[in-house]
Enzyme design. Structure first.
Site, PDB file in Angstrom:
ATOM      1  CB  SER A  22      -9.964  -0.574 -32.699  1.00  0.00           C
ATOM      2  OG  SER A  22     -10.461  -1.663 -33.410  1.00  0.00           O
ATOM      3  CG  ASP A  30     -14.529  -6.917 -36.114  1.00  0.00           C
ATOM      4  OD1 ASP A  30     -14.103  -7.616 -37.059  1.00  0.00           O
ATOM      5  OD2 ASP A  30     -13.813  -6.111 -35.498  1.00  0.00           O
ATOM      6  N   GLY A  46      -4.556  -9.775 -34.660  1.00  0.00           N
ATOM      7  CA  GLY A  46      -4.202  -9.247 -35.981  1.00  0.00           C
ATOM      8  C   GLY A  46      -3.837  -7.771 -35.886  1.00  0.00           C
ATOM      9  NE  ARG A  96      -6.303   2.191 -34.713  1.00  0.00           N
ATOM     10  CZ  ARG A  96      -6.700   0.949 -35.027  1.00  0.00           C
ATOM     11  NH1 ARG A  96      -6.956   0.066 -34.061  1.00  0.00           N
ATOM     12  NH2 ARG A  96      -6.833   0.580 -36.296  1.00  0.00           N
ATOM     13  CD  GLN A 137      -6.239  -5.790 -38.151  1.00  0.00           C
ATOM     14  OE1 GLN A 137      -5.644  -6.634 -38.817  1.00  0.00           O
ATOM     15  NE2 GLN A 137      -6.996  -6.091 -37.131  1.00  0.00           N
ATOM     16  NE  ARG A 166      -6.675 -12.797 -38.935  1.00  0.00           N
ATOM     17  CZ  ARG A 166      -7.188 -11.862 -38.137  1.00  0.00           C
ATOM     18  NH1 ARG A 166      -7.016 -11.941 -36.829  1.00  0.00           N
ATOM     19  NH2 ARG A 166      -7.874 -10.866 -38.648  1.00  0.00           N
TER      20      ARG A 166
HETATM   21  C1  S3P Z   1      -9.345  -3.585 -36.595  1.00  0.00           C
HETATM   22  C2  S3P Z   1      -9.729  -3.572 -37.909  1.00  0.00           C
HETATM   23  C3  S3P Z   1     -10.560  -4.628 -38.510  1.00  0.00           C
HETATM   24  C4  S3P Z   1     -11.286  -5.453 -37.463  1.00  0.00           C
HETATM   25  C5  S3P Z   1     -10.399  -5.834 -36.328  1.00  0.00           C
HETATM   26  C6  S3P Z   1      -9.796  -4.613 -35.654  1.00  0.00           C
HETATM   27  C7  S3P Z   1      -8.463  -2.494 -36.104  1.00  0.00           C
HETATM   28  O1  S3P Z   1      -9.715  -5.501 -39.236  1.00  0.00           O
HETATM   29  O2  S3P Z   1     -11.853  -6.596 -38.050  1.00  0.00           O
HETATM   30  O3  S3P Z   1     -11.125  -6.573 -35.361  1.00  0.00           O
HETATM   31  O4  S3P Z   1      -8.337  -2.328 -34.884  1.00  0.00           O
HETATM   32  O5  S3P Z   1      -7.900  -1.787 -36.943  1.00  0.00           O
HETATM   33  P1  S3P Z   1      -9.268  -5.185 -40.749  1.00  0.00           P
HETATM   34  O6  S3P Z   1      -8.496  -3.954 -40.753  1.00  0.00           O
HETATM   35  O7  S3P Z   1      -8.422  -6.366 -41.149  1.00  0.00           O
HETATM   36  O8  S3P Z   1     -10.541  -5.113 -41.532  1.00  0.00           O
END
Ligand code: S3P
Length: 430
Positions: A20, A312, A91, A24, A166, A119
């Site tokens: 994550s 996760d 995602g 970013r 996200q 998704r």
């Molecule tokens: C993430 C947020 C989570 C997580 C993903 C990474 C992120 O998803 O499951 O692996 O980096 O913001 P969600 O925001 O859909 O819960």
């Protein structure tokens, strides 16, 4: 890839960069002014997708492996890519980048692999549209490919049905470019890496309970970022160390941000022997080394505000619950159905095939622990977290566990099997 029962895991492992935070750092560095130098950037396929998307929009990004240098061009410095932007399996790339692209002065198409194309994207399409964005699902099914035509945005107060970093981050990033203040309220606080890092880059972001608030920015400043190790990757070693009798593992350099560290609470509630050492902070993110020793585990209840802090890690925790005494109940976790695979369905099916007593519920599962696990053939469905979970489960099972599609760990932890093998004597059989 095949695994058999391990006799005890011993030694040290250094965890690769947080997925994550890595995403970013490149995204914010690209829209900042000047250079952003990132150390310990995760070299997993998802984070490489993010680099490639910004390179296609004209950003000079030098990936030296242990260090990534992003030469940002400012909030308005991205250029229209010549091709579709491919977010791969990620995602985070798809959703966060949509927030930025909604405000640019060009149009773009975002796509990804078969999993990404299934998704849900309405969760970002809806709030971004409310902010004035032109963003639509090309197939009209609420999924990628997404067609985005950037333009002027205005701030909103959005109340999200799901606790999703996200979604929150996509809105905050759009809010950087919007007229007026943007607020996002979640049912529970999700990971706050965007808020911490945007502040580090000079943005005006604050948190009020479960609401994140951002003011529009005229510029961001390039920064140095030290990416801590990913607690979601550390989770496999935390649980392996607790589950496999005779284990003692020191897991180095793990990010322990409270919005991510729910696994430590859940594992301790289950009787896990876990000690944090050398606690420190890098780029505003708390980091520590974690010592785990094999423990006699008991069932627990995992629900509510704890869920987003270990979302996760739930597949691994569910597998750990199978070797604990008594019942573990996981609820409020319907989000697992819309991850890289339907992790509720896949976990229940695969754990059952190993002899575990698990029932799927509407928003979670009930695991009655204590039954011996037996090896099985596990189809990972190319979901990295499923592959890693069952590699560890295989270390606690009679017979042989075979993981199909095992190479998908490349998404978040390319060296996972090598690092696991270093800690084991008898597994994996390569
Ligand atoms: C993430 C947020 C989570 C997580 C993903 C990474 C992120 O998803 O499951 O692996 O980096 O913001 P969600 O925001 O859909 O819960």
């Amino acid at each position: 890839m095949k695994f058999t029962r391990a006799r005890g895991l011993q030694g040290e492992v250094t965890i690769p960069g947080d997925k994550s935070i890595s995403h970013r750092s490149v995204m914010f560095g690209s829209i900042a002014n000047g250079a952003t130098e990132i150390s310990n950037y995760l070299q997993g396929a998802d984070c490489l997708s993010t680099i490639s998307c910004f390179q296609k929009m004209g950003i000079d990004i030098e990936n030296k492996g242990d260090r990534v240098i992003v030469r940002g061009k400012g909030l308005r410095g991205l250029k229209r890519p010549d091709t579709v932007l491919d977010c791969g399996n990620s995602g985070t790339t798809t959703r966060l980048i949509s927030g930025i692209l909604s405000a640019q002065n060009f149009d773009v198409v975002l796509t990804g692999d078969d999993s990404i194309k299934k998704r849900p994207m309405n969760r970002i399409i809806e709030p971004l549209t409310l902010m004035g964005a032109h963003i639509r699902s090309a197939a009209g099914n609420g999924c990628a490919p997404l067609e985005i035509t950037g333009g002027p945005l205005h701030g909103i107060h959005y109340t999200s049905k799901v606790a999703s970093a996200q979604v929150k981050s996509a809105i905050l990033l759009a809010g950087l470019y919007a007229e007026g203040e943007t607020r996002v309220t979640e049912p529970y606080v999700s990971r706050n890496h965007s808020e911490i890092m945007l502040r580090h880059f000079g943005a005006d972001v604050r948190t009020e309970g479960t609401t994140a608030v951002i003011k529009p920015a005229s510029y961001l400043d390039g920064r140095q970022i030290q990416v801590p190790g990913d607690i979601s990757s550390a989770a496999y070693f935390i649980c392996a160390g607790l589950m496999v009798p005779g284990s003692k593992i020191l897991i180095r350099n793990v990010g322990v941000n409270p919005t991510r560290a729910g696994i430590l609470k859940a594992a301790k509630d289950m009787g896990g022997d876990i000690t944090l050492l050398n606690e420190r902070s890098g780029s505003g993110e708390p980091t520590a080394d974690i010592l785990v020793r094999s423990s006699s585990l008991r069932g627990t209840v995992i629900e509510g505000a704890l869920i987003p802090t270990l979302i996760d890690e739930l597949p691994m925790i569910a597998a750990m619950a199978c070797v604990a005494d008594g019942e573990t109940v996981i609820r409020d976790a319907a989000e697992l159905k819309v991850k890289e695979s339907n992790r509720l369905e896949v976990m229940v099916r695969c754990l059952s095939s190993m002899g575990a007593d698990v029932t799927e519920t509407e928003d979670g599962m009930i695991i009655r622990g204590g039954r011996p696990l037996r090896g099985a053939v596990i189809d990972s469905r190319l979901d990295h977290r499923i592959a890693m979970t069952f590699a560890v489960a295989g270390l606690c099972a009679d017979g042989e566990t075979q993981i199909l599609g095992a190479q998908c760990v490349n998404i978040s932890y390319p060296e996972f099997y090598r690092d696991l093998a270093k800690l084991t004597e008898t597994s994996p059989i390569l």
